[in-house]
Design an enzyme around this catalytic site. Sequence first.
Site, PDB file in Angstrom:
ATOM      1  N   ALA A   1      -3.291   3.714  -2.457  1.00  0.00           N
ATOM      2  CA  ALA A   1      -3.344   2.362  -3.430  1.00  0.00           C
ATOM      3  C   ALA A   1      -2.885   1.527  -2.710  1.00  0.00           C
ATOM      4  O   ALA A   1      -2.311   1.297  -1.695  1.00  0.00           O
ATOM      5  CB  ALA A   1      -2.251   2.836  -4.458  1.00  0.00           C
TER       6      ALA A   1
ATOM      7  N   SER B   1       0.852  -1.420   0.158  1.00  0.00           N
ATOM      8  CA  SER B   1      -0.044   0.144   0.021  1.00  0.00           C
ATOM      9  C   SER B   1       1.007   1.254   0.022  1.00  0.00           C
ATOM     10  O   SER B   1       1.923   0.973   0.524  1.00  0.00           O
ATOM     11  CB  SER B   1      -0.759   0.086   1.281  1.00  0.00           C
ATOM     12  OG  SER B   1      -1.569   1.088   1.050  1.00  0.00           O
ATOM     13  N   ASP B   2       0.309   2.429  -0.689  1.00  0.00           N
ATOM     14  CA  ASP B   2       0.911   3.684  -0.581  1.00  0.00           C
ATOM     15  C   ASP B   2       0.233   4.748  -0.673  1.00  0.00           C
ATOM     16  O   ASP B   2      -0.956   4.537  -1.265  1.00  0.00           O
ATOM     17  CB  ASP B   2       2.028   3.593  -1.815  1.00  0.00           C
ATOM     18  CG  ASP B   2       3.008   4.722  -1.744  1.00  0.00           C
ATOM     19  OD1 ASP B   2       4.143   4.462  -0.925  1.00  0.00           O
ATOM     20  OD2 ASP B   2       2.955   5.858  -2.341  1.00  0.00           O
ATOM     21  N   GLN B   3       0.621   5.894  -0.143  1.00  0.00           N
ATOM     22  CA  GLN B   3      -0.538   7.165   0.040  1.00  0.00           C
ATOM     23  C   GLN B   3       0.439   8.096  -0.900  1.00  0.00           C
ATOM     24  O   GLN B   3       1.506   8.465  -0.326  1.00  0.00           O
ATOM     25  CB  GLN B   3      -1.104   7.387   1.348  1.00  0.00           C
ATOM     26  CG  GLN B   3      -2.004   8.428   1.186  1.00  0.00           C
ATOM     27  CD  GLN B   3      -2.484   8.610   2.327  1.00  0.00           C
ATOM     28  OE1 GLN B   3      -1.803   9.347   3.377  1.00  0.00           O
ATOM     29  NE2 GLN B   3      -3.744   8.064   2.868  1.00  0.00           N
TER      30      GLN B   3
END
Length: 198
Positions: free
Chosen positions: A110, A73-75
């Site tokens: 994401a 996950s990434d933001q």
Amino acid sequence: MNSSKNPPLILASTSVYRRELLERLRIPFEVVSPKVDETPLNGESTLELALRLAKAKAIAVSKDHPNAWVIGSDQVADLCGAAIGKPGNFERALAQLQLMRGQKVTFHTALCLMKGDTQTTLNVPTEVTFRKLSDESLESYLLAEEPYDCAGSAKSEGLGISLLESIKSDDPTALIGLPLIALTGLLRDAGFFIPAKN
């Protein structure tokens, strides 16, 4: 079926926030650092960056754990097309909050769930409107909560909520860093039993 029957699960992240969020689902998991270069590519949009990094984190950990499902996950926070990253210190955090004052910021969170050649990658956007606050209010907030490891310099799950005018999202934990509504659906599709029985 009990929780021990759930497939192996790994969170590819160094984020304490994502770990705490995943713990809410009460299923066993490991945490492994993905060791991914997070430098944006030339011409890459904030959405493309978030999706690429979420997938890259999952891939990096999957290579050494082929029998486990891996969550990446990434933001990336987007203000008028520009990425707003983690400030790292008070001065940069204050500059970020001054820039976002009275503005709408889209946080792209994401998510990638992967095992071997099977993967699903998606994005959960959250639109945040920041209040028009004085420098004094912004400084007081930063000294109180020190959110220097958060993209956008505000913890919505804490005192940072006082800086916000509105939050629009289909998945309320996305803004904190891991969209649990979306993730729960992906995990169930992958064969996980949630909530797990004792």
